[in-house]
Write an enzyme that holds these catalytic residues in place. Structure first.
Site, PDB file in Angstrom:
ATOM      1  N   CYS A 236      17.853  65.387  55.300  1.00  0.00           N
ATOM      2  CA  CYS A 236      18.251  66.454  54.370  1.00  0.00           C
ATOM      3  C   CYS A 236      17.163  67.525  54.286  1.00  0.00           C
ATOM      4  O   CYS A 236      16.072  67.274  53.754  1.00  0.00           O
ATOM      5  CB  CYS A 236      18.530  65.839  53.003  1.00  0.00           C
ATOM      6  SG  CYS A 236      18.677  67.020  51.654  1.00  0.00           S
ATOM      7  N   CYS A 239      15.910  68.398  50.844  1.00  0.00           N
ATOM      8  CA  CYS A 239      15.112  67.279  50.322  1.00  0.00           C
ATOM      9  C   CYS A 239      13.680  67.370  50.820  1.00  0.00           C
ATOM     10  O   CYS A 239      12.723  67.149  50.063  1.00  0.00           O
ATOM     11  CB  CYS A 239      15.713  65.935  50.742  1.00  0.00           C
ATOM     12  SG  CYS A 239      17.389  65.633  50.153  1.00  0.00           S
TER      13      CYS A 239
END
Length: 349
Positions: A236, A239
């Site tokens: 991600c 993230c």
């Protein structure tokens, strides 16, 4: 924000109770006639394509075509009706479910599902009459199958919302006696026995995990501490961009009543371990085996990065999808946790 909390409350009420708590239901519960079967398959395809609202309408149509006898349709109507807060068709499906049930187990499950509908409708509408009706449905479920832990637990919650704390404590105690000592749900029931007012709050779902360094963390054992739960994955991009911020929070609040728990929804454990080591992620790390992992599922996480802030009483205080400035809120919650500890110490002395 209120509608999102209702959806989460629904997820918590179901996901925090293990599958074996619920009586088994019928296997062949799909629609019986050809036209209804076709509509039902279309509804399933809509779900696969993430057209949830269209699927909800199709399940309702399939059930109508089946003259209200499609148990599988009714379950889906209940599931997504609560999600959309469309209470009229949801109650109707639950009523049909009760009417169709025959065996003791099916009767218990139908009344339990109806009780969940009413409980969440009460949370949404903020009216005690729905909690009273929920209590009646849970009572009927238990009359059919007395050893039904999920119904006992949720009946305790309904009674707590009705401010019938003594009766709620009795149900929570019954639940405790049904569950093994290491069960997170048992710990939550014990918490409600000692502080029944928390059963009226939106509590974070209970869980127990073993982190990468072998440490066992149980949410209810962290009472008195603020908990920041960070859902993420190595694949991600946002993230990874948020990682320095999470690291800074873990470092800045080190030694204070706050714990950061990063929950990975990766599916490649070796890659996850390598990433954690390479990026010196020294705060508690847990591998949850994807979005269907127990912790992610109980929190209803479908997108990352996604964080939840839990206060010192275990109550959900904040939620963010994507990186967001939460440090100020954390400082206030930590200060409140410190004040709570000081009051408890002073009372003990």
């Amino acid at each position: 924000m209120h509608s999102r909390w209702i959806v989460l409350a629904l997820a918590f009420s179901i996901a925090t109770l293990t599958a074996q708590d619920k009586p088994k239901d019928k296997i062949n519960d799909g629609p019986s006639n050809e036209k209804s079967q076709k509509t039902y398959e279309e509804a399933l395809d809509d779900l696969h394509q993430r057209r949830t609202l269209e699927a909800f309408d199709a399940f309702r149509k399939a059930d109508k075509q089946d003259d209200g006898h499609c148990l599988a349709c009714q379950r889906k109507i209940i599931q997504y009706g609560m999600q959309f807060r469309d209470w009229k068709p949801t109650e109707s499906a639950a009523t049909e479910m009760v009417a169709e049930a025959q065996s003791p187990r099916d009767i218990a499950l139908a009344h339990y599902e109806f009780g969940l509908v009413l409980f969440n409708e009460g949370s949404d509408r903020r009216k005690d009459e729905f909690f009273s009706r929920a209590h009646e449905e849970f009572t009927k479920a238990l009359a059919s199958v007395p050893k039904f832990p999920a119904a006992v637990f949720d009946d305790g919650r309904a009674l707590a919302h009705l401010k019938q704390d003594d009766a709620a404590k009795v149900q929570f105690q019954h639940f405790v006696e049904m569950k093994p000592e290491d069960s997170p749900d048992r710990q939550r029931a014990l918490l409600y026995i000692s502080e029944p007012e928390l059963a009226r709050a939106l509590m974070a779902p209970p869980f127990t995990v073993t982190t990468l360094d072998g440490r066992q963390i149980s949410l209810d054992d962290l009472q008195g501490k603020v908990v920041l739960i960070d859902f993420w994955a190595t694949w991600c991009g946002p993230c990874r961009e948020a990682l320095p911020h999470v690291r800074e929070i873990a470092k800045k609040f080190d030694g204070q009543p706050l714990i950061v728990l990063s929950v990975s929804v990766d599916t490649d454990e070796a890659k996850w371990k390598e990433f954690v080591a390479k990026n010196e992620m020294v705060w508690p790390q847990y591998f949850d085996h994807g979005f269907t992992g127990p912790v992610a599922k109980s929190f209803g996480v479908e997108a990352i990065p996604h964080t939840f802030t839990v206060d010192a009483d275990g109550i959900l205080q904040d939620e963010h999808i994507g990186d967001a400035a939460i440090e100020g809120k954390l400082k206030k919650l930590v200060k409140r946790a410190q004040e709570k500890k000081q009051k408890a110490t002073a009372a003990a002395n």
